[in-house]
Design a protein around this motif. Structure first.
Motif, PDB file in Angstrom:
ATOM      1  N   GLN A 107      20.940 -31.790  -9.025  1.00  0.00           N
ATOM      2  CA  GLN A 107      19.921 -30.747  -8.918  1.00  0.00           C
ATOM      3  C   GLN A 107      18.533 -31.332  -8.664  1.00  0.00           C
ATOM      4  O   GLN A 107      17.694 -30.694  -8.031  1.00  0.00           O
ATOM      5  CB  GLN A 107      19.890 -29.911 -10.208  1.00  0.00           C
ATOM      6  N   THR A 108      18.302 -32.525  -9.159  1.00  0.00           N
ATOM      7  CA  THR A 108      16.995 -33.172  -9.042  1.00  0.00           C
ATOM      8  C   THR A 108      17.177 -34.643  -8.646  1.00  0.00           C
ATOM      9  O   THR A 108      18.292 -35.183  -8.686  1.00  0.00           O
ATOM     10  CB  THR A 108      16.226 -33.129 -10.373  1.00  0.00           C
ATOM     11  N   PHE A 109      16.067 -35.283  -8.310  1.00  0.00           N
ATOM     12  CA  PHE A 109      16.129 -36.702  -7.995  1.00  0.00           C
ATOM     13  C   PHE A 109      16.545 -37.512  -9.216  1.00  0.00           C
ATOM     14  O   PHE A 109      17.226 -38.537  -9.090  1.00  0.00           O
ATOM     15  CB  PHE A 109      14.779 -37.200  -7.474  1.00  0.00           C
ATOM     16  N   GLU A 110      16.161 -37.069 -10.406  1.00  0.00           N
ATOM     17  CA  GLU A 110      16.574 -37.761 -11.624  1.00  0.00           C
ATOM     18  C   GLU A 110      18.091 -37.745 -11.768  1.00  0.00           C
ATOM     19  O   GLU A 110      18.700 -38.738 -12.177  1.00  0.00           O
ATOM     20  CB  GLU A 110      15.906 -37.128 -12.850  1.00  0.00           C
ATOM     21  N   ASP A 111      18.724 -36.603 -11.441  1.00  0.00           N
ATOM     22  CA  ASP A 111      20.190 -36.520 -11.468  1.00  0.00           C
ATOM     23  C   ASP A 111      20.786 -37.527 -10.485  1.00  0.00           C
ATOM     24  O   ASP A 111      21.756 -38.229 -10.793  1.00  0.00           O
ATOM     25  CB  ASP A 111      20.663 -35.111 -11.081  1.00  0.00           C
ATOM     26  N   PHE A 112      20.198 -37.570  -9.304  1.00  0.00           N
ATOM     27  CA  PHE A 112      20.651 -38.470  -8.247  1.00  0.00           C
ATOM     28  C   PHE A 112      20.535 -39.925  -8.703  1.00  0.00           C
ATOM     29  O   PHE A 112      21.476 -40.720  -8.581  1.00  0.00           O
ATOM     30  CB  PHE A 112      19.797 -38.215  -7.000  1.00  0.00           C
ATOM     31  N   LYS A 113      19.378 -40.276  -9.269  1.00  0.00           N
ATOM     32  CA  LYS A 113      19.122 -41.651  -9.706  1.00  0.00           C
ATOM     33  C   LYS A 113      20.087 -42.056 -10.822  1.00  0.00           C
ATOM     34  O   LYS A 113      20.641 -43.167 -10.813  1.00  0.00           O
ATOM     35  CB  LYS A 113      17.673 -41.789 -10.189  1.00  0.00           C
ATOM     36  N   THR A 114      20.302 -41.163 -11.768  1.00  0.00           N
ATOM     37  CA  THR A 114      21.213 -41.457 -12.882  1.00  0.00           C
ATOM     38  C   THR A 114      22.630 -41.699 -12.386  1.00  0.00           C
ATOM     39  O   THR A 114      23.312 -42.631 -12.838  1.00  0.00           O
ATOM     40  CB  THR A 114      21.217 -40.295 -13.887  1.00  0.00           C
ATOM     41  N   ALA A 115      23.062 -40.880 -11.427  1.00  0.00           N
ATOM     42  CA  ALA A 115      24.411 -41.025 -10.884  1.00  0.00           C
ATOM     43  C   ALA A 115      24.566 -42.368 -10.177  1.00  0.00           C
ATOM     44  O   ALA A 115      25.588 -43.056 -10.341  1.00  0.00           O
ATOM     45  CB  ALA A 115      24.711 -39.882  -9.922  1.00  0.00           C
ATOM     46  N   VAL A 116      23.567 -42.754  -9.401  1.00  0.00           N
ATOM     47  CA  VAL A 116      23.629 -44.021  -8.672  1.00  0.00           C
ATOM     48  C   VAL A 116      23.641 -45.204  -9.633  1.00  0.00           C
ATOM     49  O   VAL A 116      24.402 -46.162  -9.458  1.00  0.00           O
ATOM     50  CB  VAL A 116      22.444 -44.138  -7.694  1.00  0.00           C
ATOM     51  N   GLN A 117      22.798 -45.144 -10.644  1.00  0.00           N
ATOM     52  CA  GLN A 117      22.717 -46.259 -11.582  1.00  0.00           C
ATOM     53  C   GLN A 117      23.951 -46.352 -12.472  1.00  0.00           C
ATOM     54  O   GLN A 117      24.317 -47.444 -12.923  1.00  0.00           O
ATOM     55  CB  GLN A 117      21.450 -46.122 -12.437  1.00  0.00           C
ATOM     56  N   THR A 118      24.612 -45.216 -12.721  1.00  0.00           N
ATOM     57  CA  THR A 118      25.820 -45.208 -13.547  1.00  0.00           C
ATOM     58  C   THR A 118      27.014 -45.770 -12.789  1.00  0.00           C
ATOM     59  O   THR A 118      27.785 -46.582 -13.309  1.00  0.00           O
ATOM     60  CB  THR A 118      26.143 -43.781 -14.017  1.00  0.00           C
ATOM     61  N   ASP A 119      27.136 -45.347 -11.528  1.00  0.00           N
ATOM     62  CA  ASP A 119      28.258 -45.802 -10.707  1.00  0.00           C
ATOM     63  C   ASP A 119      27.844 -45.760  -9.242  1.00  0.00           C
ATOM     64  O   ASP A 119      28.056 -44.767  -8.558  1.00  0.00           O
ATOM     65  CB  ASP A 119      29.485 -44.914 -10.938  1.00  0.00           C
ATOM     66  N   PRO A 120      27.224 -46.834  -8.744  1.00  0.00           N
ATOM     67  CA  PRO A 120      26.686 -46.834  -7.375  1.00  0.00           C
ATOM     68  C   PRO A 120      27.706 -46.514  -6.300  1.00  0.00           C
ATOM     69  O   PRO A 120      27.393 -45.886  -5.298  1.00  0.00           O
ATOM     70  CB  PRO A 120      26.131 -48.248  -7.190  1.00  0.00           C
ATOM     71  N   GLN A 121      28.960 -46.913  -6.514  1.00  0.00           N
ATOM     72  CA  GLN A 121      29.960 -46.733  -5.477  1.00  0.00           C
ATOM     73  C   GLN A 121      30.447 -45.289  -5.354  1.00  0.00           C
ATOM     74  O   GLN A 121      31.117 -44.930  -4.388  1.00  0.00           O
ATOM     75  CB  GLN A 121      31.148 -47.673  -5.729  1.00  0.00           C
ATOM     76  N   GLN A 122      30.106 -44.459  -6.347  1.00  0.00           N
ATOM     77  CA  GLN A 122      30.514 -43.067  -6.237  1.00  0.00           C
ATOM     78  C   GLN A 122      29.616 -42.298  -5.259  1.00  0.00           C
ATOM     79  O   GLN A 122      29.996 -41.241  -4.762  1.00  0.00           O
ATOM     80  CB  GLN A 122      30.462 -42.375  -7.608  1.00  0.00           C
ATOM     81  N   MET A 123      28.443 -42.850  -4.981  1.00  0.00           N
ATOM     82  CA  MET A 123      27.481 -42.170  -4.122  1.00  0.00           C
ATOM     83  C   MET A 123      27.679 -42.595  -2.669  1.00  0.00           C
ATOM     84  O   MET A 123      27.370 -43.711  -2.279  1.00  0.00           O
ATOM     85  CB  MET A 123      26.047 -42.506  -4.555  1.00  0.00           C
TER      86      MET A 123
END
Length: 319
Positions: free
Chosen positions: A140-156
């Protein structure tokens, strides 16, 4: 709009600080140009560079006694077109558009040229990149995007076309999040890859993304702009969220072959200045989410020196 306001502010500054940039010799006295001018775009037709340049030429021709023929020679991140431009006479009849990724490609070692092999004339427009996901994305937000990337970069799955402006924004995002995305190479610059769900995120010029944002197909997480766009006040800037990199600047200019006479370069610079000051041009360009800009030749060289240096330093930190 923010684009129009930015253009007006820059225009006033140019009028005060760059009065001496207008040509001191008329076209009639120089007998230049006495035939059509060719302006080369080193990327495909229909892309960001092409669309804005062709609109600029529509108004630029009002300040020239001859027509301007716009041509496209695409390939290898601009290398193919630049190689052709280098072969041309330095008589002012063959010019080339400086595209935003040139400095990035030079720093990455994928470009076989630099600005110093040409004669810079002036910048003439800029665009802002927009980071988007599909409207049904969980981000929903860039923070959501950033958290997802930092948690599991390959999922993005992040769509990118190497050698394009989107590559520089990708480098900035990877540096900011201290990770590496799962990059998906897409054919040219195609928002349709995001629309079809082939990638999870995609970044391109706001002008290319605008129709998808307006239709509700895309959610824009942020724009790489100095301030929020007046027509889209709810979209934050990436700068607000800490992603503030000079390498994300998307400014475009015009070069001439090395050795082109100063009087021709000054004349062309002056015609670009007149075009920049045309309110109809500024209004039409801003409707497409681009911003007209103008620089003296010295100012342009200073900017090129700075952007090439910043890209080189940034790439060293990545390595």
């Amino acid at each position: 709009t923010a684009e129009t306001k930015a253009a007006e502010t820059s225009m006033e500054s140019a009028k005060e600080s760059s009065k001496d940039a207008a040509p001191s010799t008329s076209a009639a006295e120089m007998n230049y140009p006495d035939k059509p001018i060719t302006l080369l775009i080193t990327f495909e037709a229909g892309g960001t560079t092409d669309v804005a340049t062709r609109l600029f030429v529509k108004y630029w021709q009002k300040n020239l006694p001859q027509n301007v023929n716009v041509i496209n020679i695409d390939g290898a991140g601009g290398n193919v077109g630049i190689a052709e431009a280098k072969k041309q006479k330095n008589d002012g009849y063959y010019l080339v558009v400086q595209s935003a990724p040139f400095a990035m490609n030079a720093a990455l070692g994928t470009a076989n040229f630099t600005w110093e092999e040409f004669e810079p004339i002036s910048l003439f427009f800029e665009s802002y990149m927009a980071l988007c996901v599909r409207s049904d994305s969980p981000y929903q937000t860039f923070e959501d995007f950033k958290t997802a990337v930092q948690t599991d970069p390959q999922q993005m799955k992040y769509g990118v076309y190497a050698g394009s402006p989107m590559m520089s924004t990708l480098l900035a995002l990877q540096d900011y999040t201290d990770t590496q995305f799962n990059m998906v190479d897409i054919p040219k610059t195609k928002a349709t890859e995001l629309l079809a769900g082939c990638v999870d995120a995609y970044c391109d010029a706001f002008a290319q993304m605008k129709s998808y944002i307006d239709s509700g197909d895309f959610r824009c997480l942020g724009v790489f702009a100095p301030e929020r766009l007046a027509d889209y006040p709810d979209i934050p800037t990436m700068k607000e969220m800490g992603v503030d990199y000079i390498i994300t600047e998307q400014k475009y200019g015009m070069w001439a072959p090395k050795g082109t006479p100063d009087e021709i370069l000054e004349y062309l610079n002056g015609t670009i200045k007149k075009t920049y000051e045309d309110p109809e041009f500024a209004e039409e360009l801003s409707k497409m989410s681009f911003v007209p800009i103008y620089t003296s030749r010295d100012e342009y060289e200073d900017w090129l020196t700075n952007i090439y240096s910043n890209f080189a330093d940034f790439v060293k930190t990545l390595q």
